[in-house]
Enzyme design. Structure first.
Site, PDB file in Angstrom:
ATOM      1  CD  GLU A 108      -1.022   0.727   3.639  1.00  0.00           C
ATOM      2  OE1 GLU A 108      -1.471   1.874   3.439  1.00  0.00           O
ATOM      3  OE2 GLU A 108      -1.181   0.119   4.719  1.00  0.00           O
ATOM      4  CE  LYS A 145       0.879   2.007  14.836  1.00  0.00           C
ATOM      5  NZ  LYS A 145       0.635   2.112  13.394  1.00  0.00           N
TER       6      LYS A 145
HETATM    7  N1  PSU Z   1      -2.622   1.552  10.784  1.00  0.00           N
HETATM    8  C1  PSU Z   1      -1.282   1.585  10.880  1.00  0.00           C
HETATM    9  N2  PSU Z   1      -0.553   2.187   9.909  1.00  0.00           N
HETATM   10  C2  PSU Z   1      -1.155   2.763   8.821  1.00  0.00           C
HETATM   11  C3  PSU Z   1      -2.580   2.713   8.712  1.00  0.00           C
HETATM   12  C4  PSU Z   1      -3.268   2.102   9.709  1.00  0.00           C
HETATM   13  O1  PSU Z   1      -0.753   1.074  11.837  1.00  0.00           O
HETATM   14  O2  PSU Z   1      -0.456   3.322   7.951  1.00  0.00           O
HETATM   15  C5  PSU Z   1      -3.248   3.297   7.503  1.00  0.00           C
HETATM   16  C6  PSU Z   1      -3.557   2.182   6.494  1.00  0.00           C
HETATM   17  O3  PSU Z   1      -3.392   2.683   5.177  1.00  0.00           O
HETATM   18  C7  PSU Z   1      -5.008   1.907   6.764  1.00  0.00           C
HETATM   19  C8  PSU Z   1      -5.523   3.273   7.078  1.00  0.00           C
HETATM   20  O4  PSU Z   1      -5.701   1.315   5.685  1.00  0.00           O
HETATM   21  O5  PSU Z   1      -4.501   3.863   7.862  1.00  0.00           O
HETATM   22  C9  PSU Z   1      -6.841   3.255   7.815  1.00  0.00           C
HETATM   23  O6  PSU Z   1      -7.365   4.539   7.884  1.00  0.00           O
HETATM   24  P1  PSU Z   1      -8.857   4.744   8.409  1.00  0.00           P
HETATM   25  O7  PSU Z   1      -8.843   4.346   9.845  1.00  0.00           O
HETATM   26  O8  PSU Z   1      -9.133   6.204   8.221  1.00  0.00           O
HETATM   27  O9  PSU Z   1      -9.738   3.870   7.561  1.00  0.00           O
END
Ligand code: PSU
Ligand code: MN
Length: 304
Positions: A25, A160
């Site tokens: 990603e 996390k």
């Molecule tokens: N969690 C992490 N590192 C990240 C992300 C999440 O530990 O870089 C990023 C990923 O790209 C994930 C996104 O898909 O955040 C999720 O964002 P949201 O909670 O806004 O959907």
């Protein structure tokens, strides 16, 4: 092939010949790590996948084109621009495409593009999930809905604990998304190897995981699989230190009224600041570790 999609020659050749490919990603590049570590990490991850005998396909949107497989120069554009590149999840794709913008793809958007390209295995750091306090905020990452519908296996280091891991597990269960533990029975919590949550099934080899994926998709059980791979012990962080940083970051987000798509990047950046360089070093190592496992699974899957 979809007319909005460009597959790099290296990735296209591998797919045509049935060789293993691992998707990566780009939100983690633009929004998840600072320059220049983000660029160095993205390139090293690709190298690790090549060394393990698979082909990396870093996924992003450039000038409105969906890309599977980026050049170093293209990765550098996303790494240098950082937060100036739009964070792109499912709902953002049409806008970024129609406006011919760049987009850093989240787990959800990366799964969509990997699926369009025919890539079944995807390595990242951590997935989005159900946020703490979601009972009030309704903040549930679109990553979970994507896992429910899109047939791509996501190798991650768990989630996390900025998230509510128990609610995230419940949500995935409702959506029929299997959570596999690689050589573990407990759900890893990204910086630490364990949490209070379990996985659905422990599997101990890439071959067993490939058998699981092949069976799921051969049955027409569309949707993703979470493959949780604990951070190597030597890079794991002290639980009390990381928990304290997460609690503080959550308090600050609340005080500053941070919500919506800004929430996860804000929390990730604050936790990284509060724990100093330690958490970044751990983050980089767990991504490397996930890339190695993903390459092994992709190789096994390519044989089936
Ligand atoms: N969690 C992490 N590192 C990240 C992300 C999440 O530990 O870089 C990023 C990923 O790209 C994930 C996104 O898909 O955040 C999720 O964002 P949201 O909670 O806004 O959907
Ligand atoms: Mn959210």
């Amino acid at each position: 092939m979809n007319s909005y999609l460009d597959i790099s020659p290296e990735v296209a050749a591998a797919l045509a010949e049935g060789r293993p490919v691992v998707a990566l990603e780009s939100t983690i590049i633009s929004h998840g790590m600072p320059w220049p570590q983000n660029y160095e990490t993205a390139r090293q991850v690709e190298q690790i996948i090549r060394d393990a005998g698979a082909v990396p396909a870093t996924i992003a949107i450039l000038d409105g084109r969906l890309k599977a497989g980026l050049s170093d120069a293209e990765i550098q554009v996303l790494a240098k621009a950082g937060q100036d590149v739009a964070k792109c999840s499912r709902r953002d794709l049409p806008y970024v495409i129609a406006r011919r913008q760049h987009g850093a793809t989240t787990v959800a958007a990366t799964m969509i593009i990997a699926d369009l390209a025919g890539i079944r295995v995807f390595a990242t750091g951590g997935i989005g999930g159900v946020h703490r306090g979601a009972q009030q905020s309704f903040d549930i990452s679109a990553d979970l809905q994507e896992l429910a519908h899109t047939s791509v296996a996501v190798i991650c280091a768990g989630a996390k604990s900025i998230l509510d891991l128990a609610l995230t597990r419940e949500y995935l269960e409702t959506q029929g998304v299997p959570v596999l533990g690689y050589q573990t029975e407990t759900l890893p919590a990204f910086y630490t190897r364990d949490s209070d949550e379990t996985v659905d099934y422990r599997l101990d080899s890439d071959a067993e995981i490939a058998d699981f994926l092949a069976a799921k998709w051969a049955l027409g059980l569309n949707g993703g699989v979470v493959i949780a791979n604990p951070i190597p012990a030597e890079f794991a962080m002290d639980k009390a230190a990381i928990d304290a940083a997460i609690e503080q970051a959550l308090r600050e987000a609340d005080e500053q009224g941070i919500s919506g798509k800004a929430s996860t990047p804000f929390l990730l950046a604050r936790v990284a600041e509060l724990t100093g360089g330690d958490s970044l070093a751990s983050n980089i190592q767990l991504v490397f570790n996930n890339a190695r496992l993903a390459a092994g699974i992709a190789k096994q899957l390519a044989r089936r």
